[in-house]
Write a protein that holds these residues in place. Structure first.
Motif, PDB file in Angstrom:
ATOM      1  N   ALA A  29      58.115   8.613  19.715  1.00 49.06           N
ATOM      2  CA  ALA A  29      59.524   8.337  20.065  1.00 49.06           C
ATOM      3  C   ALA A  29      59.672   8.359  21.422  1.00 49.06           C
ATOM      4  O   ALA A  29      60.674   7.597  21.950  1.00 49.06           O
ATOM      5  CB  ALA A  29      60.510   9.676  19.493  1.00 49.06           C
ATOM      6  N   ALA A  30      58.998   8.935  22.175  1.00 48.90           N
ATOM      7  CA  ALA A  30      58.936   9.140  23.810  1.00 48.90           C
ATOM      8  C   ALA A  30      58.163   8.046  24.329  1.00 48.90           C
ATOM      9  O   ALA A  30      58.186   7.430  25.528  1.00 48.90           O
ATOM     10  CB  ALA A  30      58.143  10.188  24.385  1.00 48.90           C
ATOM     11  N   GLY A  31      57.523   7.023  23.582  1.00 50.51           N
ATOM     12  CA  GLY A  31      57.097   5.555  23.745  1.00 50.51           C
ATOM     13  C   GLY A  31      55.460   5.846  23.906  1.00 50.51           C
ATOM     14  O   GLY A  31      54.835   4.582  24.386  1.00 50.51           O
ATOM     15  N   ALA A  32      54.630   6.502  23.328  1.00 48.82           N
ATOM     16  CA  ALA A  32      53.462   6.446  23.327  1.00 48.82           C
ATOM     17  C   ALA A  32      53.063   5.163  22.455  1.00 48.82           C
ATOM     18  O   ALA A  32      53.649   5.080  21.311  1.00 48.82           O
ATOM     19  CB  ALA A  32      52.631   7.744  22.786  1.00 48.82           C
ATOM     20  N   PRO A  33      51.944   4.756  22.667  1.00 47.77           N
ATOM     21  CA  PRO A  33      51.703   3.485  21.801  1.00 47.77           C
ATOM     22  C   PRO A  33      51.077   3.923  20.454  1.00 47.77           C
ATOM     23  O   PRO A  33      50.574   4.989  20.069  1.00 47.77           O
ATOM     24  CB  PRO A  33      50.358   2.699  22.675  1.00 47.77           C
ATOM     25  N   HIS A  34      51.163   2.806  19.490  1.00 46.76           N
ATOM     26  CA  HIS A  34      50.862   3.171  18.115  1.00 46.76           C
ATOM     27  C   HIS A  34      49.365   3.696  17.861  1.00 46.76           C
ATOM     28  O   HIS A  34      49.178   4.658  17.054  1.00 46.76           O
ATOM     29  CB  HIS A  34      51.117   1.645  17.115  1.00 46.76           C
ATOM     30  N   LYS A  35      48.603   2.907  18.451  1.00 47.08           N
ATOM     31  CA  LYS A  35      47.041   3.400  18.555  1.00 47.08           C
ATOM     32  C   LYS A  35      47.028   4.932  19.104  1.00 47.08           C
ATOM     33  O   LYS A  35      46.288   5.508  18.543  1.00 47.08           O
ATOM     34  CB  LYS A  35      46.258   2.454  19.496  1.00 47.08           C
ATOM     35  N   ALA A 109      47.102  11.437  21.734  1.00 44.82           N
ATOM     36  CA  ALA A 109      48.053  10.810  21.765  1.00 44.82           C
ATOM     37  C   ALA A 109      48.603  10.281  23.243  1.00 44.82           C
ATOM     38  O   ALA A 109      49.007   9.071  23.083  1.00 44.82           O
ATOM     39  CB  ALA A 109      49.309  11.234  20.965  1.00 44.82           C
ATOM     40  N   GLN A 110      48.171  10.959  24.141  1.00 45.75           N
ATOM     41  CA  GLN A 110      48.680  10.264  25.577  1.00 45.75           C
ATOM     42  C   GLN A 110      47.814   9.548  26.139  1.00 45.75           C
ATOM     43  O   GLN A 110      48.172   8.632  26.690  1.00 45.75           O
ATOM     44  CB  GLN A 110      48.920  11.483  26.465  1.00 45.75           C
ATOM     45  N   PHE A 111      46.385   9.729  25.843  1.00 47.15           N
ATOM     46  CA  PHE A 111      45.453   8.861  26.818  1.00 47.15           C
ATOM     47  C   PHE A 111      44.582   7.968  26.012  1.00 47.15           C
ATOM     48  O   PHE A 111      43.451   8.106  26.038  1.00 47.15           O
ATOM     49  CB  PHE A 111      44.470   9.988  27.422  1.00 47.15           C
ATOM     50  N   VAL A 112      44.957   6.867  25.364  1.00 45.81           N
ATOM     51  CA  VAL A 112      44.424   6.030  24.435  1.00 45.81           C
ATOM     52  C   VAL A 112      44.010   5.223  25.560  1.00 45.81           C
ATOM     53  O   VAL A 112      42.603   4.530  25.627  1.00 45.81           O
ATOM     54  CB  VAL A 112      45.031   5.456  23.418  1.00 45.81           C
ATOM     55  N   LYS A 113      44.883   4.293  26.375  1.00 45.66           N
ATOM     56  CA  LYS A 113      44.606   3.324  27.238  1.00 45.66           C
ATOM     57  C   LYS A 113      45.163   3.388  28.474  1.00 45.66           C
ATOM     58  O   LYS A 113      46.607   3.160  28.153  1.00 45.66           O
ATOM     59  CB  LYS A 113      44.595   1.946  26.802  1.00 45.66           C
ATOM     60  N   GLY A 114      45.091   3.711  29.652  1.00 46.14           N
ATOM     61  CA  GLY A 114      45.635   3.697  30.862  1.00 46.14           C
ATOM     62  C   GLY A 114      46.480   5.025  30.817  1.00 46.14           C
ATOM     63  O   GLY A 114      46.317   5.867  30.076  1.00 46.14           O
ATOM     64  N   ALA A 115      47.388   5.054  31.933  1.00 45.49           N
ATOM     65  CA  ALA A 115      47.981   6.371  31.994  1.00 45.49           C
ATOM     66  C   ALA A 115      49.280   6.324  30.973  1.00 45.49           C
ATOM     67  O   ALA A 115      50.015   5.315  30.839  1.00 45.49           O
ATOM     68  CB  ALA A 115      48.434   6.429  33.656  1.00 45.49           C
ATOM     69  N   PRO A 116      49.844   7.508  30.649  1.00 44.23           N
ATOM     70  CA  PRO A 116      50.778   7.625  29.734  1.00 44.23           C
ATOM     71  C   PRO A 116      52.171   7.566  30.476  1.00 44.23           C
ATOM     72  O   PRO A 116      52.157   7.769  31.746  1.00 44.23           O
ATOM     73  CB  PRO A 116      50.845   8.995  29.228  1.00 44.23           C
ATOM     74  N   SER A 117      53.269   7.186  29.937  1.00 46.63           N
ATOM     75  CA  SER A 117      54.483   6.948  30.616  1.00 46.63           C
ATOM     76  C   SER A 117      54.930   8.248  31.250  1.00 46.63           C
ATOM     77  O   SER A 117      54.693   9.145  30.409  1.00 46.63           O
ATOM     78  CB  SER A 117      55.519   6.267  29.813  1.00 46.63           C
ATOM     79  N   PRO A 118      55.755   8.160  32.120  1.00 53.47           N
ATOM     80  CA  PRO A 118      56.506   9.417  32.364  1.00 53.47           C
ATOM     81  C   PRO A 118      57.052  10.117  31.355  1.00 53.47           C
ATOM     82  O   PRO A 118      57.235  11.401  31.030  1.00 53.47           O
ATOM     83  CB  PRO A 118      57.328   8.881  33.522  1.00 53.47           C
ATOM     84  N   ALA A 119      57.935   9.589  30.348  1.00 55.17           N
ATOM     85  CA  ALA A 119      58.399  10.124  29.357  1.00 55.17           C
ATOM     86  C   ALA A 119      57.589  10.816  28.320  1.00 55.17           C
ATOM     87  O   ALA A 119      57.788  11.685  28.034  1.00 55.17           O
ATOM     88  CB  ALA A 119      59.322   8.975  28.659  1.00 55.17           C
ATOM     89  N   VAL A 120      56.474  10.260  28.209  1.00 57.21           N
ATOM     90  CA  VAL A 120      55.265  10.719  27.295  1.00 57.21           C
ATOM     91  C   VAL A 120      54.830  11.850  27.939  1.00 57.21           C
ATOM     92  O   VAL A 120      54.620  13.087  27.325  1.00 57.21           O
ATOM     93  CB  VAL A 120      54.381   9.614  26.770  1.00 57.21           C
ATOM     94  N   VAL A 121      54.521  11.965  29.263  1.00 56.57           N
ATOM     95  CA  VAL A 121      53.977  13.156  29.965  1.00 56.57           C
ATOM     96  C   VAL A 121      55.226  14.108  29.915  1.00 56.57           C
ATOM     97  O   VAL A 121      54.789  15.412  29.599  1.00 56.57           O
ATOM     98  CB  VAL A 121      53.632  12.777  31.349  1.00 56.57           C
ATOM     99  N   ALA A 122      56.446  14.069  30.203  1.00 59.30           N
ATOM    100  CA  ALA A 122      57.336  14.830  30.067  1.00 59.30           C
ATOM    101  C   ALA A 122      57.393  15.500  28.614  1.00 59.30           C
ATOM    102  O   ALA A 122      57.653  16.770  28.456  1.00 59.30           O
ATOM    103  CB  ALA A 122      58.621  14.365  30.282  1.00 59.30           C
ATOM    104  N   MET A 123      57.426  14.822  27.503  1.00 58.90           N
ATOM    105  CA  MET A 123      57.345  15.265  26.069  1.00 58.90           C
ATOM    106  C   MET A 123      56.285  16.109  26.016  1.00 58.90           C
ATOM    107  O   MET A 123      56.565  17.334  25.238  1.00 58.90           O
ATOM    108  CB  MET A 123      57.592  14.158  25.123  1.00 58.90           C
ATOM    109  N   ALA A 124      55.083  15.745  26.503  1.00 60.63           N
ATOM    110  CA  ALA A 124      53.799  16.622  26.377  1.00 60.63           C
ATOM    111  C   ALA A 124      53.945  17.900  26.901  1.00 60.63           C
ATOM    112  O   ALA A 124      53.590  19.018  26.496  1.00 60.63           O
ATOM    113  CB  ALA A 124      52.838  15.852  26.964  1.00 60.63           C
ATOM    114  N   ALA A 125      54.615  17.844  28.051  1.00 55.46           N
ATOM    115  CA  ALA A 125      54.968  19.123  28.785  1.00 55.46           C
ATOM    116  C   ALA A 125      55.803  20.265  28.021  1.00 55.46           C
ATOM    117  O   ALA A 125      55.707  21.439  27.763  1.00 55.46           O
ATOM    118  CB  ALA A 125      55.453  18.956  29.963  1.00 55.46           C
TER     119      ALA A 125
END
Length: 132
Positions: A29-35, A109-125
């Protein structure tokens, strides 16, 4: 040989599943890619021990009716804390397994390809904080 029978009721299992799979849903929901979400789900189904046994079951117990990140977070973050508390009370040896399983899924879920978005990083925290 000391054998302990571990029994969780249906509500306990639902709490663990909602917490773990909900964490991955929050990242989606925070924007992590489907993969990335697929990788997180695979990490959950690959768990071992009691946690693995509970999370490997395909279940209709996982009810996440939230329509946006805030609604999902209102359900999932307390479920993560409740799951840790439940395990700490009933099966203390399983708490670290549950936490590490969810954290591996979050990382996957965060690190499939490239850096995760700030929203995904915040949700992971937030997910990490809810795990204690």
């Amino acid at each position: 040989m000391n054998t302990t029978t571990i029994t969780l009721n249906d509500q306990d299992k639902a709490t663990l599943r909602t917490a773990a799979y909900g964490a991955v849903a929050l990242l989606a929901a925070a924007g992590a890619p489907h993969k990335a979400i697929t990788q997180g789900s695979i990490a959950l189904t690959s768990a071992t021990g009691l946690t693995g046994h509970v999370l490997s079951a395909k279940s209709k117990d996982i009810a996440l009716p939230g329509k946006n990140v805030a609604e999902l977070a209102e359900q999932v973050l307390p479920a993560l804390t409740a799951a840790v508390d439940l395990l700490a009370e009933q099966y203390p040896a399983e708490v670290d397994n549950f936490r590490s399983t969810v954290l591996v899924a979050v990382e996957a879920a965060q690190f499939v390809k490239g850096a995760p978005s700030p929203a995904v990083v915040a949700m992971a925290a937030k997910i990490t904080a809810a795990l204690g």
